[in-house]
Enzyme design. Sequence first.
Site, mmCIF file in Angstrom:
data_model
loop_
_atom_site.group_PDB
_atom_site.id
_atom_site.type_symbol
_atom_site.label_atom_id
_atom_site.label_comp_id
_atom_site.label_asym_id
_atom_site.label_seq_id
_atom_site.Cartn_x
_atom_site.Cartn_y
_atom_site.Cartn_z
ATOM 1 N N LYS A 1 0.754 -1.202 0.046
ATOM 2 C CA LYS A 1 -0.059 -0.126 0.072
ATOM 3 C C LYS A 1 0.872 1.292 0.002
ATOM 4 C CE LYS A 1 -3.549 -1.129 -0.698
ATOM 5 N NZ LYS A 1 -3.691 -1.475 -1.849
ATOM 6 N N HIS B 1 7.292 -7.193 -2.186
ATOM 7 C CA HIS B 1 7.125 -6.647 -0.692
ATOM 8 C C HIS B 1 8.245 -7.207 0.504
ATOM 9 C CE1 HIS B 1 3.495 -4.697 -2.119
ATOM 10 N NE2 HIS B 1 2.922 -5.672 -2.251
ATOM 11 N N SER C 1 -4.811 2.991 3.986
ATOM 12 C CA SER C 1 -5.023 2.343 2.660
ATOM 13 C C SER C 1 -4.928 0.747 2.960
ATOM 14 C CB SER C 1 -3.822 2.730 1.931
ATOM 15 O OG SER C 1 -3.825 2.072 0.609
ATOM 16 N N PHE D 1 -3.660 8.948 -11.898
ATOM 17 C CA PHE D 1 -4.441 7.984 -11.137
ATOM 18 C C PHE D 1 -5.687 7.637 -12.024
ATOM 19 C CE2 PHE D 1 -8.263 7.677 -8.118
ATOM 20 C CZ PHE D 1 -7.541 6.793 -7.175
HETATM 21 P P1 A3P Z 1 -5.245 4.696 -1.386
HETATM 22 O O1 A3P Z 1 -5.853 3.543 -0.529
HETATM 23 O O2 A3P Z 1 -4.696 5.442 -0.240
HETATM 24 O O3 A3P Z 1 -6.081 5.282 -2.253
HETATM 25 P P2 A3P Z 1 -0.210 -0.379 -3.590
HETATM 26 O O4 A3P Z 1 -0.169 -0.369 -4.920
HETATM 27 O O5 A3P Z 1 1.303 -0.513 -2.846
HETATM 28 O O6 A3P Z 1 -1.136 -1.590 -3.217
HETATM 29 O O7 A3P Z 1 -0.696 1.139 -2.882
HETATM 30 C C1 A3P Z 1 -2.179 1.265 -3.373
HETATM 31 C C2 A3P Z 1 -2.411 2.920 -3.269
HETATM 32 O O8 A3P Z 1 -1.738 3.560 -4.052
HETATM 33 C C3 A3P Z 1 -3.786 3.123 -3.042
HETATM 34 O O9 A3P Z 1 -3.993 4.163 -1.925
HETATM 35 C C4 A3P Z 1 -3.940 3.439 -4.427
HETATM 36 O O10 A3P Z 1 -5.088 4.680 -4.672
HETATM 37 C C5 A3P Z 1 -2.492 4.619 -4.753
HETATM 38 N N1 A3P Z 1 -2.400 4.696 -5.996
HETATM 39 C C6 A3P Z 1 -2.200 3.683 -7.003
HETATM 40 N N2 A3P Z 1 -2.049 4.365 -8.378
HETATM 41 C C7 A3P Z 1 -1.817 5.788 -8.046
HETATM 42 C C8 A3P Z 1 -1.682 6.768 -8.712
HETATM 43 N N3 A3P Z 1 -1.482 6.633 -10.045
HETATM 44 N N4 A3P Z 1 -1.742 8.004 -8.258
HETATM 45 C C9 A3P Z 1 -1.727 8.240 -6.851
HETATM 46 N N5 A3P Z 1 -1.947 7.161 -6.028
HETATM 47 C C10 A3P Z 1 -2.024 5.900 -6.625
#
Ligand code: A3P
Length: 298
Positions: free
Chosen positions: A57, A112, A142, A233
């Site tokens: 996350k 991870h 998250s 995003f």
């Molecule tokens: P949130 O749950 O706070 O929205 P991982 O990929 O390590 O699982 O992390 C997931 C987190 O990264 C999520 O956070 C997700 O929304 C965010 N995320 C993924 N792609 C993103 C992007 N392009 N811009 C900003 N945040 C992003």
Amino acid sequence: AGSQGPTSASQGVMATQFFTYKGIPFPCLEYSPETLDYVDRQFQVQDDDIFNITYPKSGTNWMLEILSLIRCDGDPSWVRSVLNLRRAPWIETNRGLQNALRYPPPRLLSSHLPIQLFPRSFQSSQAKVIYTLRSPKDVLVSLYHFSQALHLYKDPGPMDAFLQDFLSGNLHYGSWFDHVAGWLGLRGQKNFFYITYEELQQDLQGSVVRICHFLGKKLSEEQISSVVKNASFQTMRENQMSNGSQIPDEYMDHQKGQFLRKGVSGDWKNLLSEEQSHRITTMSCERLHGLGIDFPWD
Ligand code: A3P
């Protein structure tokens, strides 16, 4: 292999069972002591491997998208046609390891794993590591939401209990604090680069330039703009190869959560009490401030 048989976690409703490998809990679904042991002792890291490493996350899939796009000089065809899990497999999962072993070089790989469980052959290689870290409060929040949807992870239960697990490292992949302290121990090594989720958010273009520099990759301004645009995003959310929508129902309840949830910094303010936030700050001070790094969220 330093592992224990499957156990149930103490808190919350268990969606899956866990086993412990060298003191760290892993879900039985998709993970096994044999795979972790193979990855640790036998996995052969290649000099041209690029590793995308994070605590869960922290922006793993965001960085995966950025690295995929950089690899293709900003051309989005690959990210639009191949699932992210395939573009950069997680070496520590049973299936991810098989995909990593079949990956034609140069490989883009994800993990991870905390540093002590990472392939030992990395130490004598020139493989490059990109480590992305994020504010622990936003990671916690998250993860709290995501754990409600992903069957691989244990149900978080009430926030106070989940926070306790987070602080004590009683979670899949162990302690965030140990993870960060362990990997940042490689600072100064020329094949190690770290960046924060917050930096990516504040200046994605500048971050892409820095990542390219680390990778020795020369992209034109136009190509960099395409990386930025396609790793946004909104674009990722619309891309079925990147938005988690392809995760089978066996692994995730798509009604209960989304991979790309909010994508902002500071969402913890909506969920954590002052006292809960203070407990994380205190632990961060105790565990990380000695590293001599200015964390942008402090
Ligand atoms: P949130 O749950 O706070 O929205 P991982 O990929 O390590 O699982 O992390 C997931 C987190 O990264 C999520 O956070 C997700 O929304 C965010 N995320 C993924 N792609 C993103 C992007 N392009 N811009 C900003 N945040 C992003």
